[in-house]
Each structure stands twice: as C-alpha cells, then as structure tokens.
Design a protein around this motif. Structure first.
Motif, PDB file in Angstrom:
ATOM      1  N   SER A   7       0.835  -1.195   0.000  1.00  0.00           N
ATOM      2  CA  SER A   7       0.000   0.000   0.000  1.00  0.00           C
ATOM      3  C   SER A   7       0.873   1.250   0.000  1.00  0.00           C
ATOM      4  O   SER A   7       1.985   1.242   0.540  1.00  0.00           O
ATOM      5  CB  SER A   7      -0.926  -0.011   1.225  1.00  0.00           C
ATOM      6  N   PRO A   8       0.390   2.344  -0.613  1.00  0.00           N
ATOM      7  CA  PRO A   8      -0.814   2.341  -1.447  1.00  0.00           C
ATOM      8  C   PRO A   8      -0.549   1.623  -2.759  1.00  0.00           C
ATOM      9  O   PRO A   8       0.586   1.326  -3.084  1.00  0.00           O
ATOM     10  CB  PRO A   8      -1.053   3.832  -1.671  1.00  0.00           C
ATOM     11  N   LEU A  16       6.292   3.813   1.446  1.00  0.00           N
ATOM     12  CA  LEU A  16       5.593   2.695   0.830  1.00  0.00           C
ATOM     13  C   LEU A  16       5.620   1.525   1.814  1.00  0.00           C
ATOM     14  O   LEU A  16       6.626   1.285   2.483  1.00  0.00           O
ATOM     15  CB  LEU A  16       6.267   2.292  -0.486  1.00  0.00           C
ATOM     16  N   ARG A  17       4.534   0.780   1.835  1.00  0.00           N
ATOM     17  CA  ARG A  17       4.394  -0.253   2.849  1.00  0.00           C
ATOM     18  C   ARG A  17       4.238  -1.621   2.212  1.00  0.00           C
ATOM     19  O   ARG A  17       3.557  -1.773   1.196  1.00  0.00           O
ATOM     20  CB  ARG A  17       3.173   0.070   3.705  1.00  0.00           C
ATOM     21  N   ALA A  46       8.222   5.011 -10.540  1.00  0.00           N
ATOM     22  CA  ALA A  46       8.435   3.590 -10.849  1.00  0.00           C
ATOM     23  C   ALA A  46       7.346   2.771 -10.172  1.00  0.00           C
ATOM     24  O   ALA A  46       6.574   3.284  -9.358  1.00  0.00           O
ATOM     25  CB  ALA A  46       9.804   3.116 -10.343  1.00  0.00           C
ATOM     26  N   VAL A  47       7.303   1.485 -10.513  1.00  0.00           N
ATOM     27  CA  VAL A  47       6.518   0.532  -9.731  1.00  0.00           C
ATOM     28  C   VAL A  47       7.466  -0.098  -8.721  1.00  0.00           C
ATOM     29  O   VAL A  47       8.528  -0.600  -9.095  1.00  0.00           O
ATOM     30  CB  VAL A  47       5.894  -0.553 -10.630  1.00  0.00           C
ATOM     31  N   TYR A  48       7.083  -0.067  -7.457  1.00  0.00           N
ATOM     32  CA  TYR A  48       7.891  -0.639  -6.387  1.00  0.00           C
ATOM     33  C   TYR A  48       7.236  -1.954  -5.958  1.00  0.00           C
ATOM     34  O   TYR A  48       6.084  -1.978  -5.567  1.00  0.00           O
ATOM     35  CB  TYR A  48       8.012   0.343  -5.217  1.00  0.00           C
ATOM     36  N   LEU A  49       7.991  -3.033  -6.061  1.00  0.00           N
ATOM     37  CA  LEU A  49       7.474  -4.375  -5.847  1.00  0.00           C
ATOM     38  C   LEU A  49       8.103  -5.003  -4.613  1.00  0.00           C
ATOM     39  O   LEU A  49       9.314  -4.916  -4.407  1.00  0.00           O
ATOM     40  CB  LEU A  49       7.773  -5.257  -7.069  1.00  0.00           C
ATOM     41  N   CYS A  50       7.285  -5.645  -3.812  1.00  0.00           N
ATOM     42  CA  CYS A  50       7.739  -6.356  -2.618  1.00  0.00           C
ATOM     43  C   CYS A  50       7.473  -7.845  -2.807  1.00  0.00           C
ATOM     44  O   CYS A  50       6.451  -8.230  -3.403  1.00  0.00           O
ATOM     45  CB  CYS A  50       6.966  -5.823  -1.410  1.00  0.00           C
ATOM     46  N   SER A  73       1.419  -6.874  -5.364  1.00  0.00           N
ATOM     47  CA  SER A  73       0.990  -6.370  -6.676  1.00  0.00           C
ATOM     48  C   SER A  73       1.675  -5.056  -7.045  1.00  0.00           C
ATOM     49  O   SER A  73       1.490  -4.553  -8.145  1.00  0.00           O
ATOM     50  CB  SER A  73      -0.522  -6.209  -6.714  1.00  0.00           C
ATOM     51  N   GLY A  74       2.478  -4.527  -6.139  1.00  0.00           N
ATOM     52  CA  GLY A  74       3.265  -3.341  -6.455  1.00  0.00           C
ATOM     53  C   GLY A  74       2.592  -2.027  -6.076  1.00  0.00           C
ATOM     54  O   GLY A  74       1.375  -1.953  -5.914  1.00  0.00           O
ATOM     55  N   THR A  75       3.414  -1.017  -5.912  1.00  0.00           N
ATOM     56  CA  THR A  75       2.949   0.367  -5.727  1.00  0.00           C
ATOM     57  C   THR A  75       3.485   1.190  -6.882  1.00  0.00           C
ATOM     58  O   THR A  75       4.694   1.229  -7.104  1.00  0.00           O
ATOM     59  CB  THR A  75       3.463   0.973  -4.408  1.00  0.00           C
ATOM     60  N   ARG A  76       2.571   1.837  -7.609  1.00  0.00           N
ATOM     61  CA  ARG A  76       3.006   2.728  -8.695  1.00  0.00           C
ATOM     62  C   ARG A  76       3.195   4.120  -8.128  1.00  0.00           C
ATOM     63  O   ARG A  76       2.245   4.737  -7.662  1.00  0.00           O
ATOM     64  CB  ARG A  76       1.979   2.761  -9.824  1.00  0.00           C
ATOM     65  N   LEU A  77       4.429   4.591  -8.145  1.00  0.00           N
ATOM     66  CA  LEU A  77       4.761   5.930  -7.642  1.00  0.00           C
ATOM     67  C   LEU A  77       5.012   6.858  -8.824  1.00  0.00           C
ATOM     68  O   LEU A  77       5.808   6.553  -9.712  1.00  0.00           O
ATOM     69  CB  LEU A  77       6.014   5.872  -6.761  1.00  0.00           C
TER      70      LEU A  77
END
Lengths: 106, 113
Positions: free
Chosen positions: B7-8, B21-22, B88-92, B106-110
């Motif tokens: 999230s987000p 980012l979490r 970028a998209v940040y993926l965990c 599913s990633g966070t689009r920043l």
C-alpha cells in the motif's frame, strides 16, 4: 550477460494464436516464477515451478532444469492477455528477467 | 493475510516531498525483497531482509532511499525529497526463508510530478 534472459523482448500476435515466451538462466536455482504485469503496473504471480510442467486455464509453464530453460505458453491467445510477462528465478537471490511485452491484436 | 499486501497501490507526489511505501508480508515470512521497475526497464533490486540479519542494502540507489523492517513484520520503504526519476513501480516479495518460494505483492506505482 544477464543471469536471466527472456526471449523475445517484444511479441505481437493475432487473437487465437499459440504463444511461447522463453526464459534461460545461468545460475543454479531452487524455483522459477512467471509473473504477469498489466499496463497499470500491477503484478500477478502466474506460476512457481521447480520441475516439470504446470497448467492453469490457457497458460502452461514448463521447466527443464538440466537445460536451465523455461517456457510459458498461451493457447488460444486473447487481447486481454496483452501484458508484460516476467521470468524470475530464486538462486541465492531473486533475479528477474527483463520481461517480454506481449500484444495480442483482435 | 493470504498474500503479500502493498500500500498504497498508487501514489502521486510532488517533487521534493517524502513518501513511504508499505509492504505487509505473509505472516511468518522471514525473507523480504524490495524491487523497483522504472518505465521501460526491468526490475531493479533495492534491498533484502532476512530475519534478524543485517539487511542487504546494496541496491539502494541513493541515501534518499531507506527501508525498515522489524523482525518478520511489515516493511516500509521511504524515499526522501522525491525526484522525477524515482517514478516507478515498487514491488515487494516475501518468502518463508531464502529460496523457499517467493510470493509477490501487486506493487505500488509511484509518480513524482
């Protein structure tokens, strides 16, 4: 040379065609993943493989550990399959391929 | 939870602001990765946590980037004084332990404007 190589980098197909995306890797691995990334950026995990073959709907993934190669097949492709498909391997660390951008035209 | 939750899902921020980012991993997963994907590029390693060991921060691109994780719980990735190049998209991704089958968020689009 990248440790994980995908081919092709880009692929355009007509609706209904059979599609193959390839992934070759050069490191020892414990598992290989196929991921799907839609234009909005969200990522969906399709398969995790350590041997053999898996099938889910129209998607089939195979892996040959001896040849260090995996393929993702899409049967009866549809425009909604348009996405970036990413191969990732677990080999000491998680390593991603560069992705294959698939566009399926109606 | 059933999966890895990020999230987000989308964040638009002004250049120069800080963002956090979490990533909520699957309960009990000791290994956790952060990656990012800038437009038209592949996934780029940022940081790796494994249990209580010192994290591998070798992929963090600058000192504006930091990440925290306490034990096997939530991880936060903080970007200070955001720049447009941080878009970028940040993926965990998390795993029970290293090389044990990762589950991806599913990633966070920043987007930095």
């Amino acid at each position: 040379k990248n440790e994980v190589e995908q081919s092709p980098q880009n692929l355009t197909a007509q609706e209904g065609e059979f599609i193959t995306i390839n992934c070759s890797y050069s490191v020892g691995i414990s598992a290989l993943h196929w991921l799907q990334q839609h234009p909005g950026g969200g990522i969906v995990s399709l398969f995790m493989l350590s041997s053999g073959k898996k099938k889910h709907g129209r998607l089939i993934a195979t892996i040959n550990i001896q040849e260090k190669h995996s393929s993702l097949h899409i049967t009866a492709s549809h425009p909604r399959d348009s996405a970036v498909y990413i191969c990732a391997v677990e080999g000491g660390k998680l390593i991603f391929g560069q992705g294959t951008e698939l566009s399926v035209k109606p | 939870g059933a999966g890895v939750s990020q999230s987000p899902s989308n964040k638009v921020t002004e250049k120069g602001k800080d963002v956090e980012l979490r990533c909520d991993p699957i309960s009990g997963h000791t290994a956790l990765y952060w990656y990012r994907q800038r437009l038209g590029q592949g996934l780029e390693f940022l940081i790796y946590f494994q249990g209580n060991s010192a994290p591998d921060k070798s992929g963090l691109p600058s000192d504006r980037f930091s990440a925290e994780r306490t034990g096997e719980s939530v991880s936060t990735l903080t970007i200070q004084r955001t720049q447009q190049e941080d878009s970028a998209v940040y993926l965990c991704a998390s795993s029970l332990r290293a090389n044990y089958g990762y589950t991806f968020g599913s990633g966070t689009r920043l987007t930095v404007v």
